[in-house]
Design a protein around this motif. Sequence first.
Motif, mmCIF file in Angstrom:
data_model
loop_
_atom_site.group_PDB
_atom_site.id
_atom_site.type_symbol
_atom_site.label_atom_id
_atom_site.label_comp_id
_atom_site.label_asym_id
_atom_site.label_seq_id
_atom_site.Cartn_x
_atom_site.Cartn_y
_atom_site.Cartn_z
ATOM 1 N N UNK A 120 0.820 -1.205 0.000
ATOM 2 C CA UNK A 120 0.000 0.000 0.000
ATOM 3 C C UNK A 120 0.860 1.265 0.000
ATOM 4 N N UNK A 121 2.041 1.197 0.633
ATOM 5 C CA UNK A 121 2.925 2.350 0.753
ATOM 6 C C UNK A 121 4.242 2.063 0.042
ATOM 7 N N UNK A 122 4.732 3.029 -0.701
ATOM 8 C CA UNK A 122 5.989 2.875 -1.409
ATOM 9 C C UNK A 122 7.148 3.516 -0.660
ATOM 10 N N UNK A 123 8.338 3.343 -1.194
ATOM 11 C CA UNK A 123 9.519 3.966 -0.611
ATOM 12 C C UNK A 123 9.351 5.476 -0.643
ATOM 13 N N UNK A 124 9.632 6.113 0.483
ATOM 14 C CA UNK A 124 9.479 7.559 0.589
ATOM 15 C C UNK A 124 8.126 8.010 1.100
ATOM 16 N N UNK A 125 7.202 7.072 1.297
ATOM 17 C CA UNK A 125 5.882 7.442 1.822
ATOM 18 C C UNK A 125 6.002 7.861 3.287
ATOM 19 N N UNK A 126 5.320 8.928 3.640
ATOM 20 C CA UNK A 126 5.274 9.379 5.029
ATOM 21 C C UNK A 126 4.003 8.795 5.638
ATOM 22 N N UNK A 127 4.179 8.063 6.747
ATOM 23 C CA UNK A 127 3.078 7.335 7.368
ATOM 24 C C UNK A 127 3.083 7.574 8.876
ATOM 25 N N UNK A 131 5.283 -5.688 5.505
ATOM 26 C CA UNK A 131 5.834 -5.054 6.693
ATOM 27 C C UNK A 131 6.818 -3.995 6.217
ATOM 28 N N UNK A 132 6.808 -2.857 6.883
ATOM 29 C CA UNK A 132 7.568 -1.696 6.449
ATOM 30 C C UNK A 132 8.671 -1.344 7.438
ATOM 31 N N UNK A 133 9.833 -1.009 6.884
ATOM 32 C CA UNK A 133 10.943 -0.488 7.670
ATOM 33 C C UNK A 133 10.818 1.029 7.603
ATOM 34 N N UNK A 134 10.755 1.661 8.763
ATOM 35 C CA UNK A 134 10.567 3.107 8.822
ATOM 36 C C UNK A 134 11.712 3.806 9.533
ATOM 37 N N UNK A 135 12.091 4.966 9.041
ATOM 38 C CA UNK A 135 12.868 5.904 9.828
ATOM 39 C C UNK A 135 11.802 6.634 10.630
ATOM 40 N N UNK A 136 11.666 6.257 11.890
ATOM 41 C CA UNK A 136 10.522 6.677 12.697
ATOM 42 C C UNK A 136 10.922 7.696 13.761
ATOM 43 N N UNK A 137 9.908 8.409 14.226
ATOM 44 C CA UNK A 137 10.122 9.387 15.287
ATOM 45 C C UNK A 137 8.842 9.564 16.088
ATOM 46 N N UNK A 141 14.482 3.261 14.232
ATOM 47 C CA UNK A 141 14.010 2.473 13.100
ATOM 48 C C UNK A 141 12.894 1.580 13.621
ATOM 49 N N UNK A 142 11.772 1.551 12.910
ATOM 50 C CA UNK A 142 10.620 0.740 13.304
ATOM 51 C C UNK A 142 10.299 -0.267 12.204
ATOM 52 N N UNK A 143 9.684 -1.367 12.607
ATOM 53 C CA UNK A 143 9.228 -2.417 11.687
ATOM 54 C C UNK A 143 7.738 -2.583 11.950
ATOM 55 N N UNK A 144 6.902 -2.219 10.974
ATOM 56 C CA UNK A 144 5.465 -2.099 11.223
ATOM 57 C C UNK A 144 4.659 -2.782 10.129
ATOM 58 N N UNK A 145 3.606 -3.489 10.536
ATOM 59 C CA UNK A 145 2.715 -4.159 9.587
ATOM 60 C C UNK A 145 1.864 -3.136 8.848
ATOM 61 N N UNK A 146 1.474 -3.504 7.640
ATOM 62 C CA UNK A 146 0.641 -2.610 6.834
ATOM 63 C C UNK A 146 -0.665 -2.259 7.544
ATOM 64 N N UNK A 147 -1.262 -3.233 8.239
ATOM 65 C CA UNK A 147 -2.551 -2.989 8.891
ATOM 66 C C UNK A 147 -2.467 -1.902 9.956
ATOM 67 N N UNK A 148 -1.264 -1.589 10.420
ATOM 68 C CA UNK A 148 -1.111 -0.585 11.473
ATOM 69 C C UNK A 148 -0.612 0.768 10.982
ATOM 70 N N UNK A 149 -0.566 0.956 9.677
ATOM 71 C CA UNK A 149 -0.103 2.235 9.139
ATOM 72 C C UNK A 149 -1.195 2.941 8.359
ATOM 73 N N UNK A 150 -1.166 4.255 8.442
ATOM 74 C CA UNK A 150 -2.050 5.104 7.647
ATOM 75 C C UNK A 150 -1.195 6.235 7.075
ATOM 76 N N UNK A 151 -1.620 6.838 5.973
ATOM 77 C CA UNK A 151 -0.852 7.956 5.417
ATOM 78 C C UNK A 151 -0.799 9.109 6.414
ATOM 79 N N UNK A 152 0.340 9.773 6.489
ATOM 80 C CA UNK A 152 0.463 10.974 7.315
ATOM 81 C C UNK A 152 0.297 12.163 6.384
#
Length: 117
Positions: A15-22, A62-68, A75-86
């Motif tokens: 659902x989200x590509x590289x560079x997507x802010x979530x 599952x997405x690897x995020x530079x998270x804050x 760095x976070x590892x998050x399932x698609x079901x738990x992400x929404x667009x920011x």
Amino acid sequence: MTQTIMTETRMRTAKFGLGAVVRHRIYPFRGIVFDVDPVFDNTEEWWLAIPEEVRPRKDQPFYHLLAENAESEYVAYVSEQNLVPDTSGEPLRHAGIAEVFQKDAEGRYRMRERVAN
């Protein structure tokens, strides 16, 4: 007699590509996608450490995020079901973003070109 059993292979599109802010749909953090696994690809120990009532399915991206969050960057590892667009438009501050991404003319994050050693 040999029996052949055909199994259906499901192709999933992330659902989200590289560079997507979530942002996480439950926990107060957000980030930028820098890698995607088509299905869960972490340790069983990591997965079992998630409380069962909120543990995600393994058969999803599952997405690897530079998270804050308000306190830190990680760095976070998050399932698609738990992400929404920011869609907040707020800038990200994670120190690793400049190493991996650059902003294009429209303000979207694009992966930097990598030079092989």
